[in-house]
Scaffold this motif. Structure first.
Motif, mmCIF file in Angstrom:
data_model
loop_
_atom_site.group_PDB
_atom_site.id
_atom_site.type_symbol
_atom_site.label_atom_id
_atom_site.label_comp_id
_atom_site.label_asym_id
_atom_site.label_seq_id
_atom_site.Cartn_x
_atom_site.Cartn_y
_atom_site.Cartn_z
ATOM 1 N N GLN A 155 -12.900 9.660 -9.404
ATOM 2 C CA GLN A 155 -11.825 9.088 -8.817
ATOM 3 C C GLN A 155 -10.685 8.798 -9.885
ATOM 4 O OE1 GLN A 155 -11.541 4.482 -7.785
ATOM 5 N NE2 GLN A 155 -12.487 5.337 -5.973
ATOM 6 N N LEU A 156 -9.593 8.902 -9.174
ATOM 7 C CA LEU A 156 -8.281 8.605 -9.823
ATOM 8 C C LEU A 156 -7.372 7.551 -9.080
ATOM 9 C CD1 LEU A 156 -6.258 9.649 -11.988
ATOM 10 C CD2 LEU A 156 -5.585 11.242 -10.427
ATOM 11 N N HIS A 157 -7.023 6.712 -9.911
ATOM 12 C CA HIS A 157 -5.730 5.797 -9.211
ATOM 13 C C HIS A 157 -6.347 5.203 -7.905
ATOM 14 C CE1 HIS A 157 -3.274 6.792 -12.601
ATOM 15 N NE2 HIS A 157 -2.528 7.505 -11.900
ATOM 16 N N GLY A 158 -7.808 4.810 -7.938
ATOM 17 C CA GLY A 158 -8.156 3.911 -6.939
ATOM 18 C C GLY A 158 -8.521 4.449 -5.448
ATOM 19 N N GLY A 159 -8.435 5.940 -5.416
ATOM 20 C CA GLY A 159 -9.039 6.622 -4.501
ATOM 21 C C GLY A 159 -8.237 7.369 -3.634
ATOM 22 N N PHE A 160 -8.727 7.602 -2.527
ATOM 23 C CA PHE A 160 -7.704 8.223 -1.511
ATOM 24 C C PHE A 160 -6.352 7.573 -0.864
ATOM 25 C CE2 PHE A 160 -11.883 10.612 -1.063
ATOM 26 C CZ PHE A 160 -11.392 11.713 -1.157
ATOM 27 N N GLU A 161 -6.722 6.303 -0.524
ATOM 28 C CA GLU A 161 -5.846 5.383 -0.046
ATOM 29 C C GLU A 161 -5.311 4.606 -1.449
ATOM 30 O OE1 GLU A 161 -4.201 5.726 2.576
ATOM 31 O OE2 GLU A 161 -5.699 6.960 3.125
ATOM 32 N N GLY A 162 -6.007 3.728 -2.103
ATOM 33 C CA GLY A 162 -5.667 2.806 -3.024
ATOM 34 C C GLY A 162 -4.385 1.929 -2.918
ATOM 35 N N PHE A 163 -4.174 0.996 -3.855
ATOM 36 C CA PHE A 163 -2.960 0.153 -3.544
ATOM 37 C C PHE A 163 -1.600 0.890 -3.394
ATOM 38 C CE2 PHE A 163 -5.278 -3.479 -5.869
ATOM 39 C CZ PHE A 163 -6.501 -3.118 -4.937
ATOM 40 N N SER A 164 -1.579 1.965 -3.875
ATOM 41 C CA SER A 164 -0.005 2.762 -3.913
ATOM 42 C C SER A 164 0.602 2.930 -2.627
ATOM 43 C CB SER A 164 -0.212 3.881 -4.851
ATOM 44 O OG SER A 164 -0.587 3.619 -5.931
ATOM 45 N N LYS A 165 -0.577 3.188 -1.444
ATOM 46 C CA LYS A 165 -0.261 3.322 -0.163
ATOM 47 C C LYS A 165 -0.277 2.354 0.874
ATOM 48 C CE LYS A 165 -2.215 8.219 -0.472
ATOM 49 N NZ LYS A 165 -3.047 9.237 0.061
ATOM 50 N N ALA A 166 -0.712 1.069 0.172
ATOM 51 C CA ALA A 166 -0.830 0.050 0.971
ATOM 52 C C ALA A 166 0.372 -0.661 1.595
ATOM 53 C CB ALA A 166 -1.483 -1.123 0.515
ATOM 54 N N PHE A 167 0.510 -1.392 2.795
ATOM 55 C CA PHE A 167 1.629 -2.226 3.163
ATOM 56 C C PHE A 167 1.265 -3.530 2.479
ATOM 57 C CE2 PHE A 167 3.517 -4.966 6.046
ATOM 58 C CZ PHE A 167 4.542 -4.670 6.493
ATOM 59 N N TRP A 168 2.372 -3.876 1.803
ATOM 60 C CA TRP A 168 2.115 -5.350 1.000
ATOM 61 C C TRP A 168 2.987 -6.426 1.807
ATOM 62 C CZ3 TRP A 168 0.420 -6.094 -4.420
ATOM 63 C CH2 TRP A 168 -0.420 -5.102 -4.929
ATOM 64 N N GLU A 169 2.789 -7.561 1.968
ATOM 65 C CA GLU A 169 3.292 -8.561 2.481
ATOM 66 C C GLU A 169 4.303 -9.206 1.333
ATOM 67 O OE1 GLU A 169 3.403 -9.343 5.574
ATOM 68 O OE2 GLU A 169 1.570 -8.295 6.292
ATOM 69 N N VAL A 170 5.734 -9.394 1.918
ATOM 70 C CA VAL A 170 6.526 -10.137 0.883
ATOM 71 C C VAL A 170 6.053 -11.698 0.933
ATOM 72 C CG1 VAL A 170 8.811 -10.449 0.419
ATOM 73 C CG2 VAL A 170 8.035 -8.269 1.235
#
Length: 350
Positions: A119-134
């Motif tokens: 596994q690299l950088h948290g997997g297939f989705e990970g936090f880098s593709k997530a929708f973050w609430e402001v």
């Protein structure tokens, strides 16, 4: 097809639309500016830094991070043969985990495998593709933005619901401060990092004429798959010795063990723009990587063509694969305990 909608920044909220995700959620770009004239732009897709403009004289600013013009390019970049993760927050675990597996509380945890059998950088989705609430934006002295994401229990097979916050602050000392906190509903593992590619000569240049200093005397030894073996490699009088500033490497993907926390971890210097960036962190390592290649398939900002020497990452973090090495720094986050990561990128004129 992604819907796109772009507008000027609202003077009240310092935000503009950056486009829509396939599920119709709207992503916004937020702008911060300090009294020195430094400008930061962040989108809430991946809590991603898209632009960081530093004044180099009274009339000019240089954008020192790689990025894309629109949301569609950020999404499509994850389909490249080697996704660059431009400017994103990486998690739940940055770096590689051997065989995507580790033991926790006597139980084997089998994660998703997105990098061959690892596994690299948290997997297939990970936090880098997530929708973050402001969560909040401040626009006065030391402007900041705080974004929040809740990683569900079992996401990428990690145990525990993890609530994460990241705060970006532009100080009046021309520092970009990155603070990350997290709490889990169960014992889990965690290793977050900020994955911006820096180039003090400007995002459309290359990094070969800039100088690098790293406050480290050891790197992690790795195997042919770049997985830590558990051993440490003394770098004195080797090509990886950056205890005295020298030209940036053209190829590097190494984890440097930091000599002391909260002292300068690394410096990057541009003679062209007479600009210096210093990196400080409370983390035990900085993983340094040169890259940004978009394989002539996706254009960067201002129609830039990003290539293997476009930028350099300073991924402040714990050691990759730490859950599988008892003598590595602890990567286990106990239920209810707060994870706390601080990194500062300080910019100074030479």
């Amino acid at each position: 097809m992604l819907k796109s909608h772009f507008s000027q920044f609202s003077t009240a909220l310092n935000k503009k639309s950056f486009g829509f995700l396939p599920n119709s959620e709207e992503v916004f770009c937020y702008a911060l500016k300090n009294n020195k004239g430094t400008e930061l732009e962040v989108i809430n897709y991946g809590a991603t830094i898209t632009s960081l403009k530093i004044p180099i004289n009274e009339k000019e600013k240089v954008d020192v991070v790689l990025g894309f013009e629109n949301l569609e390019n950020y999404i499509n970049s994850f389909n490249l043969s080697s996704a660059p993760y431009l400017g994103a927050i990486v998690g739940r675990y940055a770096g590689r985990i051997n065989n995507a597996r580790f033991m926790l509380n006597g139980k084997t945890i089998q994660l998703t495998k997105n990098h061959n059998s690892h596994q690299l950088h948290g997997g297939f989705e990970g936090f880098s593709k997530a929708f973050w609430e402001v969560k909040s934006v401040t626009t006065n002295k030391n402007p900041s933005i705080t974004l929040q994401y809740t990683s569900k229990d079992g996401e990428e097979n990690f145990p525990g619901e993890l609530s994460v916050e990241v705060t970006y602050t532009l100080t009046e000392e021309n520092e970009l401060k990155v603070e990350m906190t997290a709490k889990s509903s169960e014992d889990t593992v965690i290793n977050l990092t900020q994955h911006s590619y820096f180039n003090l000569d400007g995002h459309s240049s290359d990094i070969i004429n800039q100088e690098l200093f790293v406050n480290s005397h050891q790197t992690l030894e790795t195997n042919i798959n770049t997985i830590p073996t558990g051993k440490f490699f003394e770098i004195k009088q080797t090509p990886f010795d950056y205890t005295s500033p020298k030209e940036c490497p053209t190829k590097i993907d190494n984890t440097f063990v930091l000599d002391k926390k909260n002292e300068v971890a690394a410096n990057l210097l541009s003679k062209k723009n007479k600009l210096k960036m210093s990196v400080f962190t409370n983390q035990p390592a900085v993983h340094i990587y040169v890259g940004g290649n978009c394989f002539n398939q996706i254009k960067g900002k201002e129609n830039a063509s990003y290539h293997p020497l476009s930028g350099i990452c300073f991924e402040t973090q714990n050691f990759p694969d730490a859950p599988n090495h008892e003598h590595f720094p602890n990567s286990i986050l106990k239920k209810g305990v707060t994870y706390h990561h601080e990194t500062t990128f300080k910019f100074e004129k030479l």
